[in-house]
Scaffold this motif. Sequence first.
Motif, mmCIF file in Angstrom:
data_model
loop_
_atom_site.group_PDB
_atom_site.id
_atom_site.type_symbol
_atom_site.label_atom_id
_atom_site.label_comp_id
_atom_site.label_asym_id
_atom_site.label_seq_id
_atom_site.Cartn_x
_atom_site.Cartn_y
_atom_site.Cartn_z
ATOM 1 N N ILE A 69 0.828 -1.218 0.000
ATOM 2 C CA ILE A 69 0.000 0.000 0.000
ATOM 3 C C ILE A 69 0.855 1.258 0.000
ATOM 4 C CG2 ILE A 69 -1.667 1.329 1.369
ATOM 5 C CD1 ILE A 69 -2.884 -1.306 2.253
ATOM 6 N N THR A 70 1.986 1.216 0.696
ATOM 7 C CA THR A 70 2.852 2.387 0.781
ATOM 8 C C THR A 70 3.826 2.480 -0.397
ATOM 9 O OG1 THR A 70 4.318 1.097 2.212
ATOM 10 C CG2 THR A 70 2.729 2.564 3.281
ATOM 11 N N GLY A 71 3.857 1.450 -1.239
ATOM 12 C CA GLY A 71 4.676 1.511 -2.437
ATOM 13 C C GLY A 71 6.155 1.277 -2.225
ATOM 14 N N ASN A 72 6.569 0.763 -1.058
ATOM 15 C CA ASN A 72 8.001 0.563 -0.818
ATOM 16 C C ASN A 72 8.426 -0.901 -0.866
ATOM 17 O OD1 ASN A 72 6.641 -0.079 1.556
ATOM 18 N ND2 ASN A 72 8.374 0.522 2.871
ATOM 19 N N ILE A 73 7.467 -1.823 -1.009
ATOM 20 C CA ILE A 73 7.787 -3.248 -1.125
ATOM 21 C C ILE A 73 7.062 -3.808 -2.341
ATOM 22 C CG2 ILE A 73 7.563 -5.531 -0.048
ATOM 23 C CD1 ILE A 73 7.831 -4.189 2.665
ATOM 24 N N LEU A 74 7.790 -4.579 -3.148
ATOM 25 C CA LEU A 74 7.234 -5.177 -4.350
ATOM 26 C C LEU A 74 7.218 -6.692 -4.213
ATOM 27 C CD1 LEU A 74 6.269 -4.718 -7.333
ATOM 28 C CD2 LEU A 74 8.654 -5.077 -8.003
ATOM 29 N N ALA A 75 6.053 -7.292 -4.427
ATOM 30 C CA ALA A 75 5.926 -8.746 -4.434
ATOM 31 C C ALA A 75 6.025 -9.240 -5.873
ATOM 32 C CB ALA A 75 4.596 -9.172 -3.814
ATOM 33 N N VAL A 76 6.813 -10.292 -6.062
ATOM 34 C CA VAL A 76 7.070 -10.845 -7.391
ATOM 35 C C VAL A 76 6.752 -12.336 -7.367
ATOM 36 C CG1 VAL A 76 8.818 -11.246 -9.164
ATOM 37 C CG2 VAL A 76 8.924 -9.169 -7.761
ATOM 38 N N SER A 77 5.942 -12.797 -8.316
ATOM 39 C CA SER A 77 5.660 -14.231 -8.407
ATOM 40 C C SER A 77 5.900 -14.718 -9.822
ATOM 41 C CB SER A 77 4.227 -14.542 -7.976
ATOM 42 O OG SER A 77 3.285 -13.940 -8.834
ATOM 43 N N GLY A 78 6.342 -15.972 -9.937
ATOM 44 C CA GLY A 78 6.670 -16.472 -11.259
ATOM 45 C C GLY A 78 6.661 -17.971 -11.355
ATOM 46 N N GLY A 79 7.248 -18.459 -12.449
ATOM 47 C CA GLY A 79 7.252 -19.877 -12.740
ATOM 48 C C GLY A 79 8.141 -20.704 -11.846
ATOM 49 N N ASP A 80 8.944 -20.054 -10.989
ATOM 50 C CA ASP A 80 9.781 -20.805 -10.053
ATOM 51 C C ASP A 80 9.006 -21.211 -8.804
ATOM 52 O OD1 ASP A 80 9.453 -18.363 -8.849
ATOM 53 O OD2 ASP A 80 11.587 -17.894 -8.664
ATOM 54 N N ASN A 81 7.692 -20.957 -8.817
ATOM 55 C CA ASN A 81 6.796 -21.342 -7.719
ATOM 56 C C ASN A 81 7.111 -20.599 -6.428
ATOM 57 O OD1 ASN A 81 4.495 -22.889 -7.034
ATOM 58 N ND2 ASN A 81 5.757 -24.325 -5.869
ATOM 59 N N LYS A 82 7.621 -19.377 -6.549
ATOM 60 C CA LYS A 82 7.929 -18.580 -5.360
ATOM 61 C C LYS A 82 7.298 -17.195 -5.455
ATOM 62 C CE LYS A 82 12.381 -20.558 -3.910
ATOM 63 N NZ LYS A 82 13.817 -20.250 -3.681
ATOM 64 N N VAL A 83 6.998 -16.642 -4.295
ATOM 65 C CA VAL A 83 6.653 -15.233 -4.169
ATOM 66 C C VAL A 83 7.768 -14.586 -3.365
ATOM 67 C CG1 VAL A 83 5.023 -13.536 -3.293
ATOM 68 C CG2 VAL A 83 4.171 -15.691 -4.230
ATOM 69 N N SER A 84 8.460 -13.638 -3.958
ATOM 70 C CA SER A 84 9.542 -12.954 -3.252
ATOM 71 C C SER A 84 9.184 -11.490 -3.042
ATOM 72 C CB SER A 84 10.871 -13.068 -4.016
ATOM 73 O OG SER A 84 10.741 -12.584 -5.338
ATOM 74 N N LEU A 85 9.682 -10.940 -1.931
ATOM 75 C CA LEU A 85 9.425 -9.543 -1.586
ATOM 76 C C LEU A 85 10.721 -8.753 -1.706
ATOM 77 C CD1 LEU A 85 7.137 -9.945 1.572
ATOM 78 C CD2 LEU A 85 6.472 -9.796 -0.838
ATOM 79 N N TRP A 86 10.625 -7.589 -2.330
ATOM 80 C CA TRP A 86 11.799 -6.768 -2.619
ATOM 81 C C TRP A 86 11.595 -5.358 -2.080
ATOM 82 C CZ3 TRP A 86 15.998 -8.863 -5.345
ATOM 83 C CH2 TRP A 86 15.798 -10.169 -5.808
ATOM 84 N N LYS A 87 12.693 -4.792 -1.576
ATOM 85 C CA LYS A 87 12.644 -3.447 -0.991
ATOM 86 C C LYS A 87 13.865 -2.666 -1.442
ATOM 87 C CE LYS A 87 11.821 -1.081 3.411
ATOM 88 N NZ LYS A 87 11.577 -1.265 4.865
ATOM 89 N N GLU A 88 13.656 -1.366 -1.674
ATOM 90 C CA GLU A 88 14.746 -0.504 -2.105
ATOM 91 C C GLU A 88 15.502 0.032 -0.901
ATOM 92 O OE1 GLU A 88 15.489 3.146 -5.295
ATOM 93 O OE2 GLU A 88 13.546 2.955 -4.301
ATOM 94 N N THR A 89 16.829 -0.060 -0.955
ATOM 95 C CA THR A 89 17.652 0.474 0.132
ATOM 96 C C THR A 89 17.828 1.982 -0.027
ATOM 97 O OG1 THR A 89 19.737 0.221 -1.062
ATOM 98 C CG2 THR A 89 18.934 -1.703 0.171
#
Length: 315
Positions: free
Chosen positions: A268-288
């Motif tokens: 909601i705050t736009g600082n974390i991005l969730a990514v899902s794909g064919g590797d069967n994972k959901v990963s969370l990414w954050k900008e330093t």
Amino acid sequence: MVSVINSVDTAHEDMIHDAQLDYYGTKLATCSSDRTIKIFDVKSGQQTLVSELRGHDGPVWQLAWAHPMFGNLLASCGYDKKVIVWKETNGTWGKLYEYPNHDSSVNSVQFAPHEFGLILACGSSDGSISIISSAGDGAWDAKKINNAHSIGCNAVSWAPSISPGALLDQSVRQQGVKRIATGGCDNLVKIWREEEGQWKEDQKLEGHSDWVRDVAWAPSIGLPKSILASCSQDFRVLIWTNDGTSNDWTSKTLNKFNDVVWHLSWSITGNILAVSGGDNKVSLWKETLEGQWVCISDVTKGQGQVTESQKGSSS
């Protein structure tokens, strides 16, 4: 640390393509290749099936909830070339509107920020984008951007309603112009802007080497820059940034994954991005603070596993 709170047995008879929580997080809608949409109440850790919607004649690809100020409205799109808007009235769900004017599969739907009114953007494999709107009087109006993407459009995402820079400069109009980002089979991300009632191409962003599968415009809190994420069959996620001083966008590779990346979603705050794909994972990414994107967690779908990744490592 991210944890798996709950899992829902949907009882769909085929592959699930999308799952969306409503504005308050108390209703979950799912759609499947079994041609059905299911709506669950998800309160206090419990899931109760409240409705099963049948109206599509093929796989249902994507869902979108409208803002609650318009009532309980859900949009769906599918392989049958149709977009359907569903409405709940006194606890009963039914079809409110059907838009049948695409020549091929409709792959993506998203409602505009509620400040703009009841507006829905739809992207289709026929290469066009439809902008469907209603003033609330029961009548619906549609505008079409033809030949938006050669071969087809896979994803649509609305820009925030708050103008970039509104937080720092009170002279900036609080409500921005209507803009959408789209991703297509031409490997392009495009930005469209409404001017005097007509939709025009504003930017063409080149960076991917294969089909763009999803685009996601980051929520805005009024800071000067705009941020857009895109993912592709080239296994990469790109972060596009506009600093607000010009109309130029710059890209940075968030990560190259081990498989196709299918879907993106911002916090909601736009600082974390969730990514899902064919590797069967959901990963969370954050900008330093240094402007680097790091993986802060990844979850293996279907197993409830949560692993804390090393700072800067890939998922």
